[in-house]
Design a protein around this motif. Structure first.
Motif, PDB file in Angstrom:
ATOM      1  N   SER A   2       0.826  -1.205   0.000  1.00 38.98           N
ATOM      2  CA  SER A   2       0.000   0.000   0.000  1.00 38.98           C
ATOM      3  C   SER A   2       0.861   1.256   0.000  1.00 38.98           C
ATOM      4  O   SER A   2       2.013   1.249   0.443  1.00 38.98           O
ATOM      5  CB  SER A   2      -0.903   0.010   1.234  1.00 38.98           C
ATOM      6  N   THR A   3       0.267   2.340  -0.515  1.00 39.76           N
ATOM      7  CA  THR A   3       0.916   3.642  -0.441  1.00 39.76           C
ATOM      8  C   THR A   3       0.109   4.551   0.482  1.00 39.76           C
ATOM      9  O   THR A   3      -1.121   4.505   0.499  1.00 39.76           O
ATOM     10  CB  THR A   3       1.022   4.295  -1.832  1.00 39.76           C
ATOM     11  N   VAL A  22       4.776   7.288  10.515  1.00 43.65           N
ATOM     12  CA  VAL A  22       4.127   6.282   9.674  1.00 43.65           C
ATOM     13  C   VAL A  22       5.176   5.393   9.006  1.00 43.65           C
ATOM     14  O   VAL A  22       5.016   4.172   8.925  1.00 43.65           O
ATOM     15  CB  VAL A  22       3.212   6.956   8.625  1.00 43.65           C
ATOM     16  N   THR A  23       6.267   6.006   8.541  1.00 43.61           N
ATOM     17  CA  THR A  23       7.353   5.238   7.927  1.00 43.61           C
ATOM     18  C   THR A  23       7.935   4.235   8.914  1.00 43.61           C
ATOM     19  O   THR A  23       8.145   3.062   8.584  1.00 43.61           O
ATOM     20  CB  THR A  23       8.463   6.180   7.418  1.00 43.61           C
ATOM     21  N   GLU A  24       8.173   4.671  10.138  1.00 41.81           N
ATOM     22  CA  GLU A  24       8.740   3.786  11.163  1.00 41.81           C
ATOM     23  C   GLU A  24       7.742   2.702  11.571  1.00 41.81           C
ATOM     24  O   GLU A  24       8.115   1.531  11.744  1.00 41.81           O
ATOM     25  CB  GLU A  24       9.153   4.604  12.387  1.00 41.81           C
ATOM     26  N   THR A  25       6.479   3.073  11.701  1.00 46.79           N
ATOM     27  CA  THR A  25       5.457   2.105  12.091  1.00 46.79           C
ATOM     28  C   THR A  25       5.382   0.954  11.098  1.00 46.79           C
ATOM     29  O   THR A  25       5.329  -0.223  11.484  1.00 46.79           O
ATOM     30  CB  THR A  25       4.071   2.775  12.169  1.00 46.79           C
ATOM     31  N   LEU A  26       5.369   1.293   9.812  1.00 44.94           N
ATOM     32  CA  LEU A  26       5.180   0.289   8.759  1.00 44.94           C
ATOM     33  C   LEU A  26       6.498  -0.233   8.198  1.00 44.94           C
ATOM     34  O   LEU A  26       6.486  -1.147   7.368  1.00 44.94           O
ATOM     35  CB  LEU A  26       4.351   0.899   7.622  1.00 44.94           C
ATOM     36  N   GLN A  27       7.614   0.352   8.651  1.00 41.86           N
ATOM     37  CA  GLN A  27       8.925   0.060   8.059  1.00 41.86           C
ATOM     38  C   GLN A  27       8.818   0.173   6.534  1.00 41.86           C
ATOM     39  O   GLN A  27       9.298  -0.673   5.778  1.00 41.86           O
ATOM     40  CB  GLN A  27       9.439  -1.309   8.498  1.00 41.86           C
ATOM     41  N   ALA A  28       8.150   1.239   6.128  1.00 38.70           N
ATOM     42  CA  ALA A  28       7.863   1.483   4.715  1.00 38.70           C
ATOM     43  C   ALA A  28       9.004   2.236   4.050  1.00 38.70           C
ATOM     44  O   ALA A  28       9.876   2.799   4.722  1.00 38.70           O
ATOM     45  CB  ALA A  28       6.567   2.291   4.596  1.00 38.70           C
ATOM     46  N   ASP A  29       8.978   2.261   2.719  1.00 37.07           N
ATOM     47  CA  ASP A  29       9.858   3.161   1.984  1.00 37.07           C
ATOM     48  C   ASP A  29       9.303   4.576   2.092  1.00 37.07           C
ATOM     49  O   ASP A  29       8.135   4.774   2.428  1.00 37.07           O
ATOM     50  CB  ASP A  29       9.944   2.750   0.515  1.00 37.07           C
ATOM     51  N   TYR A  30      10.158   5.561   1.815  1.00 41.64           N
ATOM     52  CA  TYR A  30       9.754   6.972   1.915  1.00 41.64           C
ATOM     53  C   TYR A  30      10.143   7.683   0.628  1.00 41.64           C
ATOM     54  O   TYR A  30      11.238   7.480   0.079  1.00 41.64           O
ATOM     55  CB  TYR A  30      10.450   7.634   3.102  1.00 41.64           C
ATOM     56  N   LYS A  95       7.594  -2.927  -1.034  1.00 43.93           N
ATOM     57  CA  LYS A  95       7.133  -2.644   0.330  1.00 43.93           C
ATOM     58  C   LYS A  95       6.086  -1.530   0.314  1.00 43.93           C
ATOM     59  O   LYS A  95       5.863  -0.873  -0.703  1.00 43.93           O
ATOM     60  CB  LYS A  95       8.313  -2.222   1.217  1.00 43.93           C
ATOM     61  N   ASN A  96       5.465  -1.331   1.465  1.00 42.83           N
ATOM     62  CA  ASN A  96       4.620  -0.151   1.630  1.00 42.83           C
ATOM     63  C   ASN A  96       5.467   1.094   1.394  1.00 42.83           C
ATOM     64  O   ASN A  96       6.680   1.084   1.620  1.00 42.83           O
ATOM     65  CB  ASN A  96       4.038  -0.097   3.038  1.00 42.83           C
ATOM     66  N   MET A  97       4.817   2.162   0.960  1.00 41.02           N
ATOM     67  CA  MET A  97       5.562   3.409   0.719  1.00 41.02           C
ATOM     68  C   MET A  97       4.798   4.604   1.263  1.00 41.02           C
ATOM     69  O   MET A  97       3.581   4.714   1.090  1.00 41.02           O
ATOM     70  CB  MET A  97       5.827   3.604  -0.768  1.00 41.02           C
ATOM     71  N   VAL A  98       5.528   5.464   1.944  1.00 40.92           N
ATOM     72  CA  VAL A  98       4.998   6.733   2.432  1.00 40.92           C
ATOM     73  C   VAL A  98       5.432   7.829   1.470  1.00 40.92           C
ATOM     74  O   VAL A  98       6.613   7.953   1.145  1.00 40.92           O
ATOM     75  CB  VAL A  98       5.519   7.033   3.858  1.00 40.92           C
TER      76      VAL A  98
END
Length: 207
Positions: A2-3, A22-30, A95-98
């Protein structure tokens, strides 16, 4: 995957801190598509310095503009033509992305496009709201603008001093859930962001 598109009701609202959480919570890309000014201490640099996980990949700005102004004006000064078509989303991630916007939804990026034109229908849009005189109006207008474009509003993040009457009327009138709030803190560092990531975990996983 998800984005999550982080926008705000204006400038200096707290989008970058919210993006770090949000990035840290989901360990998402930024990814910050447009950076205008502060290139040596950009929002990407700030998020990099605030998160702890080692999984996040930081994707380069599509446009790094020298002047801290509205993107359309900063691009004109730099002699750059900027449109949504030449702002390409990173594809090298599974991965998820912020994605962090610039200013508010209707900040111009050219003579006929605004930040909202960078949001895709499948994005989970998170709106950061901060309390000040007029913030109820600005928050509801932002939500209405998103709805008028058929975009998916995933939730509101309240930032700063808590004001129950303001928050409750925004949530009641909009029907949009609050996914978390960021309190007034003496400073933000990796440990503080990590603590907020734990608080946001359940609500973000439920989106």
């Amino acid at each position: 995957m998800s984005t999550y598109f982080i926008t705000g009701i204006g400038t200096e609202i707290g989008k970058t801190i919210a993006s770090a959480i949000v990035t840290e919570t989901l360990q998402a890309d930024y990814w910050k598509p447009i950076q205008a000014g502060d290139l040596d201490n950009s929002d990407t640099h700030k998020v990099q310095n605030l998160i702890s996980n080692e999984n996040t990949i930081f994707h380069p700005n599509s446009f790094s503009l020298n002047t801290p102004m509205s993107p359309h004006a900063a691009a004109e000064i730099d002699g750059v033509k900027m449109t949504s078509k030449n702002i390409k989303r990173p594809k090298s991630t599974n991965k998820n992305m912020v994605i962090e916007g610039a200013g508010g939804l209707l900040v111009p990026i050219s003579d006929n496009e605004v930040i909202a034109d960078l949001i895709s229908p499948e994005d989970n849009v998170l709106v950061v709201s901060r309390h000040y005189l007029g913030s109820i109006n600005h928050t509801l207008l932002t939500l209405e603008a998103l709805r008028s474009r058929g975009l998916h509003i995933a939730g509101i993040i309240f930032n700063g001093e808590k004001k129950e009457s303001t928050e409750s009327i925004i949530l009641k009138m909009s029907g949009v859930p609050c996914v978390g709030r960021i309190d007034v803190e003496p400073y933000f560092d990796k440990n503080v962001i990590k603590e907020y990531a734990e608080k946001f975990k359940e609500s973000l996983k439920g989106l």
